[in-house]
Design a protein around this motif. Structure first.
Motif, mmCIF file in Angstrom:
data_model
loop_
_atom_site.group_PDB
_atom_site.id
_atom_site.type_symbol
_atom_site.label_atom_id
_atom_site.label_comp_id
_atom_site.label_asym_id
_atom_site.label_seq_id
_atom_site.Cartn_x
_atom_site.Cartn_y
_atom_site.Cartn_z
ATOM 1 N N ASP A 114 14.624 9.162 6.348
ATOM 2 C CA ASP A 114 14.548 7.813 6.897
ATOM 3 C C ASP A 114 13.248 7.134 6.480
ATOM 4 N N ALA A 115 12.162 7.915 6.451
ATOM 5 C CA ALA A 115 10.863 7.359 6.058
ATOM 6 C C ALA A 115 10.881 6.918 4.601
ATOM 7 N N MET A 116 11.470 7.719 3.739
ATOM 8 C CA MET A 116 11.557 7.360 2.323
ATOM 9 C C MET A 116 12.426 6.123 2.137
ATOM 10 N N ASN A 117 13.521 6.041 2.887
ATOM 11 C CA ASN A 117 14.388 4.870 2.806
ATOM 12 C C ASN A 117 13.687 3.613 3.317
ATOM 13 N N ALA A 118 12.770 3.799 4.274
ATOM 14 C CA ALA A 118 12.050 2.657 4.835
ATOM 15 C C ALA A 118 10.959 2.144 3.899
ATOM 16 N N GLY A 119 10.497 3.007 2.974
ATOM 17 C CA GLY A 119 9.475 2.546 2.034
ATOM 18 C C GLY A 119 8.351 3.522 1.773
ATOM 19 N N ALA A 120 8.332 4.682 2.452
ATOM 20 C CA ALA A 120 7.303 5.680 2.175
ATOM 21 C C ALA A 120 7.527 6.280 0.785
ATOM 22 N N LEU A 121 6.446 6.662 0.116
ATOM 23 C CA LEU A 121 6.556 7.228 -1.227
ATOM 24 C C LEU A 121 6.577 8.753 -1.214
ATOM 25 N N ASP A 122 6.165 9.359 -0.098
ATOM 26 C CA ASP A 122 6.188 10.812 0.011
ATOM 27 C C ASP A 122 6.088 11.163 1.489
ATOM 28 N N THR A 181 0.840 -1.195 0.000
ATOM 29 C CA THR A 181 0.000 0.000 0.000
ATOM 30 C C THR A 181 0.879 1.250 0.000
ATOM 31 N N PRO A 182 0.646 2.200 -0.898
ATOM 32 C CA PRO A 182 1.431 3.442 -0.905
ATOM 33 C C PRO A 182 1.280 4.189 0.420
ATOM 34 N N ILE A 183 2.400 4.637 0.980
ATOM 35 C CA ILE A 183 2.392 5.302 2.283
ATOM 36 C C ILE A 183 2.954 6.713 2.172
ATOM 37 N N VAL A 184 2.204 7.673 2.707
ATOM 38 C CA VAL A 184 2.673 9.057 2.835
ATOM 39 C C VAL A 184 2.973 9.290 4.309
ATOM 40 N N PHE A 185 4.187 9.667 4.619
ATOM 41 C CA PHE A 185 4.625 9.826 6.001
ATOM 42 C C PHE A 185 4.331 11.238 6.490
ATOM 43 N N LEU A 186 3.778 11.340 7.692
ATOM 44 C CA LEU A 186 3.478 12.636 8.302
ATOM 45 C C LEU A 186 4.428 12.869 9.468
ATOM 46 N N THR A 187 5.113 13.998 9.470
ATOM 47 C CA THR A 187 6.039 14.297 10.559
ATOM 48 C C THR A 187 5.866 15.740 11.015
ATOM 49 N N ARG A 206 -4.449 21.439 -0.487
ATOM 50 C CA ARG A 206 -3.851 21.269 -1.808
ATOM 51 C C ARG A 206 -2.607 20.381 -1.747
ATOM 52 N N MET A 207 -1.757 20.612 -0.725
ATOM 53 C CA MET A 207 -0.549 19.807 -0.584
ATOM 54 C C MET A 207 -0.887 18.348 -0.302
ATOM 55 N N LEU A 208 -1.866 18.115 0.564
ATOM 56 C CA LEU A 208 -2.255 16.755 0.904
ATOM 57 C C LEU A 208 -2.847 16.042 -0.304
ATOM 58 N N GLU A 209 -3.690 16.743 -1.050
ATOM 59 C CA GLU A 209 -4.290 16.157 -2.243
ATOM 60 C C GLU A 209 -3.211 15.805 -3.268
ATOM 61 N N ARG A 210 -2.268 16.719 -3.461
ATOM 62 C CA ARG A 210 -1.185 16.467 -4.411
ATOM 63 C C ARG A 210 -0.352 15.264 -3.981
ATOM 64 N N SER A 211 -0.053 15.182 -2.688
ATOM 65 C CA SER A 211 0.774 14.096 -2.180
ATOM 66 C C SER A 211 0.081 12.746 -2.341
ATOM 67 N N LEU A 212 -1.212 12.708 -2.061
ATOM 68 C CA LEU A 212 -1.960 11.466 -2.226
ATOM 69 C C LEU A 212 -2.015 11.058 -3.697
ATOM 70 N N ARG A 213 -2.266 12.026 -4.559
ATOM 71 C CA ARG A 213 -2.330 11.741 -5.989
ATOM 72 C C ARG A 213 -0.988 11.206 -6.499
ATOM 73 N N TYR A 214 0.092 11.800 -6.027
ATOM 74 C CA TYR A 214 1.435 11.373 -6.420
ATOM 75 C C TYR A 214 1.721 9.955 -5.913
ATOM 76 N N ALA A 215 1.402 9.686 -4.633
ATOM 77 C CA ALA A 215 1.677 8.375 -4.046
ATOM 78 C C ALA A 215 0.859 7.285 -4.724
ATOM 79 N N LEU A 216 -0.388 7.583 -5.040
ATOM 80 C CA LEU A 216 -1.243 6.598 -5.704
ATOM 81 C C LEU A 216 -0.728 6.275 -7.099
#
Length: 240
Positions: free
Chosen positions: A94-102, A78-84, A112-122
């Motif tokens: 570290d999150a990207m290296n672990a497997g997060a896509l954004d 499942t595509p994962i977007v990390f929130l920090t 707008r940023m959240l929508e873009r990030s989800l669209r990109y990860a999907l």
């Protein structure tokens, strides 16, 4: 039907805020589910019912980095977007290296940023899934390919040696297949191969594997199956 997005975050306020962001999306609308704990989030993520996941870094005694690594190790795609909430500790890298896509920084996040990030990860998730399929599947039959067979067999052999489980292999060969190609042409042979592969794969459990070994040969990897069980499967395959 709206695609489901999973938020794993121990803060109810963040869940409400994310819900509000979703309502302000310009394009596709999503349905947001919430998991409040590490354990609940991992369980839902492994079910594979969500199109993507928003994962918070802080999750009580354990953190999101541990969750990503555990989920990936257990086969989660499942595509994962990390929130920090932090940008100074290289948590995002570290999150990207672990497997997060954004990743997104909570304090800077807008609809707008959240929508873009989800669209990109999907979109990236779909591309990676296609690449994984190309790398592990036989193009003609859709069964696993020889390379994936060798990888899986190595893993299962190690599991057998460690836990003492049984493991069976069944080799299926199509009789007189050369005469099909010679009489009707290779296109007809391809049709036969695809249909035989479909019928063979339908006779095994979801935990088993069906592989195109080469030519008209198909191999079945049957986990926790003894000789008697393998013979039963072989008989069902022949009947099919």
């Amino acid at each position: 039907m709206a695609r489901k997005i999973l938020l794993i975050d121990d803060d109810r306020l963040q869940f409400r805020l994310t819900q509000a962001h979703f309502k302000n999306f310009y394009g596709e609308q999503y349905e947001l589910d919430w998991a409040e704990t590490y354990e609940e989030g991992l369980e839902q993520l492994l079910h594979g019912l969500h199109a993507a996941c928003l994962l918070d870094y802080q999750l009580g005694e354990r953190n999101g980095l541990q969750l990503i690594r555990e989920a990936v190790a257990r086969g989660c795609q499942t595509p994962i977007v990390f929130l920090t909430a932090e940008t100074a500790e290289r948590v995002d890298i570290d999150a990207m290296n672990a497997g997060a896509l954004d990743y997104l920084v909570k304090g800077e996040m807008t609809p707008r940023m959240l929508e873009r990030s989800l669209r990109y990860a999907l979109k990236l998730g779909e591309t990676l899934d296609t690449l994984r399929r190309m790398a592990t599947r036989d193009q003609l039959t859709g069964l696993l390919n020889r390379r994936e067979f060798e990888r899986i067999l190595t893993e299962e052999d190690e599991r057998v040696r460690r836990f003492g489980n049984s493991l069976a292999l069944v080799m299926v060969d199509i009789d007189h297949f050369k005469s099909v190609n010679d009489t009707h042409g290779h296109s007809a042979g391809d049709v036969v191969l695809r249909e035989v592969a479909r019928r063979v794969a339908a006779e095994v459990r979801s935990v088993d594997r069906a592989v195109r070994f080469g030519g008209e040969e198909i191999v079945l990897i049957l986990v926790q199956t003894d000789r008697s069980g393998a013979l039963d499967v072989a008989q069902r395959v022949c009947t099919a």
